[in-house]
Write an enzyme that holds these catalytic residues in place. Structure first.
Site, PDB file in Angstrom:
ATOM      1  N   ASN A   1      -9.262  -0.342   0.091  1.00  0.00           N
ATOM      2  CA  ASN A   1      -8.437  -0.396  -1.110  1.00  0.00           C
ATOM      3  C   ASN A   1      -9.202   0.040  -2.356  1.00  0.00           C
ATOM      4  O   ASN A   1      -8.599   0.480  -3.342  1.00  0.00           O
ATOM      5  CB  ASN A   1      -7.885  -1.807  -1.286  1.00  0.00           C
TER       6      ASN A   1
ATOM      7  N   SER B   1       0.778  -1.233   0.000  1.00  0.00           N
ATOM      8  CA  SER B   1       0.000   0.000   0.000  1.00  0.00           C
ATOM      9  C   SER B   1       0.810   1.283   0.000  1.00  0.00           C
ATOM     10  O   SER B   1       0.225   2.370  -0.080  1.00  0.00           O
ATOM     11  CB  SER B   1      -0.965   0.000   1.187  1.00  0.00           C
TER      12      SER B   1
ATOM     13  N   GLY C   1       2.713  -1.072   4.144  1.00  0.00           N
ATOM     14  CA  GLY C   1       2.170  -1.885   3.070  1.00  0.00           C
ATOM     15  C   GLY C   1       2.326  -3.360   3.327  1.00  0.00           C
ATOM     16  O   GLY C   1       3.257  -3.790   4.010  1.00  0.00           O
TER      17      GLY C   1
END
Length: 369
Positions: A190, A93, A324
């Site tokens: 997301n 991420s 992430g």
């Protein structure tokens, strides 16, 4: 990644739970004079991470006085090869920060209004009340599409090499009702960055990855960074990542990362991430007005700006960055706003192990506090 319990992160592995900025505020300590990080303490923390939950870990540390890299553990099961000091890895991420930066650049060019509804640019794609800012700040209410995918280790093999079009990912989310009215809550999704990627493509007329490359990667000479698309390989030196399936380690280094798309597919190195975060935090990538928007938080989103997590540690240090995770890999990108203290880290998941969180918190305390 900072998330509500109701929102699962992108392809979270066990180690990612420790690599969250939310975990930073659990550290203890008092404010001290600005001193350099002790390399021995950093190394000890990395060694503890590999004992408890990681096969290997690499880190790059800058503290205003010195810069150094450190590593611990192995690059691959069945081998004594060490983790490459500047190996490539899936950043998960942290991709979101790249995508948000591109959209802020477009806003600075007068082609995008952050407070306009997304449907002005993408007619009919999502709820007409949702603004661009709400998408970038995770206050849109859009259902998190990864919550509907078979992402547990025992199930992930079903979709490991599947190609996903962003429209497919978005449809998974829009087939569900909003989790809440836009702008009323914060919840990590997301789906927001699938929308952000589609906005980049609509406004530039290019694949979002090409826009990232032309606007960020090439100008900053980030030669170790790429947007892989359907390429399942990690090219160049890298460590392998694993998940546990039926009690046995399964190497998941090779996957089709289109399942993450603009929410988490980028591959990079600690050196490139360091160059990127310095350029971003120092205002080299954005105009002043958009630079202020980047780290602007709200009462609804007190710890997340636009593609950027914003935290204050107990010792008083403020940090910006993003975490992430994607199968087998966990990462962190953190800097103080003045960029004097920075940490970039990648850890590869081991099939067994304990809790790496205390060691990570020790590392963060040594670097930033």
């Amino acid at each position: 990644m900072v998330q509500r319990k109701s929102s699962r992160p992108l392809l979270r592995t066990r180690l990612v739970a420790a690599l969250t900025v939310a975990g930073l505020i659990a550290t203890t300590g008092t404010a001290l004079a600005d001193t350099s990080a002790d390399r021995a303490v950093v190394q000890e923390a990395l060694d503890q991470i590999t004992v408890n939950g990681a096969l290997g870990v690499q880190a790059r540390v800058t503290d205003g006085v010195q810069r150094f890299t450190a590593r611990s553990g192995k690059a691959e099961l069945g081998s004594n090869r060490p983790v490459p000091e500047n190996g490539r890895f899936r950043v998960g991420s942290i991709t979101k920060t790249f995508v948000s930066t591109v959209l802020l650049q477009i806003a600075g060019e007068g082609k995008l209004d952050l407070d306009a509804p997304v449907v002005r640019y993408l007619p009919g794609r999502i709820d007409g009340r949702i603004t661009v800012r709400q998408v970038l700040q995770h206050t849109s209410g859009l259902y998190n599409y990864t919550s509907a995918l078979p992402l547990d280790p025992d199930e992930f093999e079903q979709i490991r090499y599947k190609h996903w079009a962003p429209e497919q990912l978005l449809k998974i989310a829009t087939d569900k009702p909003l989790d809440f009215d836009p702008g009323t809550r914060w919840s990590y999704s997301n789906t927001n960055y699938v929308v952000a990627g589609l906005l980049v493509e609509k406004l530039t007329g290019k694949p979002y990855g090409k826009a990232v490359e032309q606007r960020i990667l090439k100008p900053l000479h980030l030669d170790g960074t790429e947007v892989p698309g359907d390429n399942v390989e990690i090219r160049g030196p890298h460590a392998h990542g694993y998940v546990t399936v039926a009690g046995k380690p399964n190497d998941v280094t090779r996957i089709n990362p289109s399942v993450a798309w603009a929410a988490g597919e980028i591959i990079s190195t600690t050196r490139d991430l360091d160059t990127f975060v310095v350029a971003l935090a120092s205002g080299k990538l954005l105009k002043p007005a958009q630079q202020r928007e980047l780290s602007k938080t709200t009462t609804v989103s007190p710890e997340y700006g636009l593609g950027l997590q914003v935290q204050t540690l107990p010792c008083g240090s403020k940090v910006w960055g993003h975490g992430g995770g994607i199968p087998g890999y966990s990462s962190q990108l953190l800097t103080t706003p003045d960029t004097k203290k920075r940490l970039e880290l990648s850890a590869t998941s081991a099939p067994t192990g304990g809790d790496p969180n205390p060691a990570l918190l020790k590392l963060l305390d040594e670097v930033f506090c």
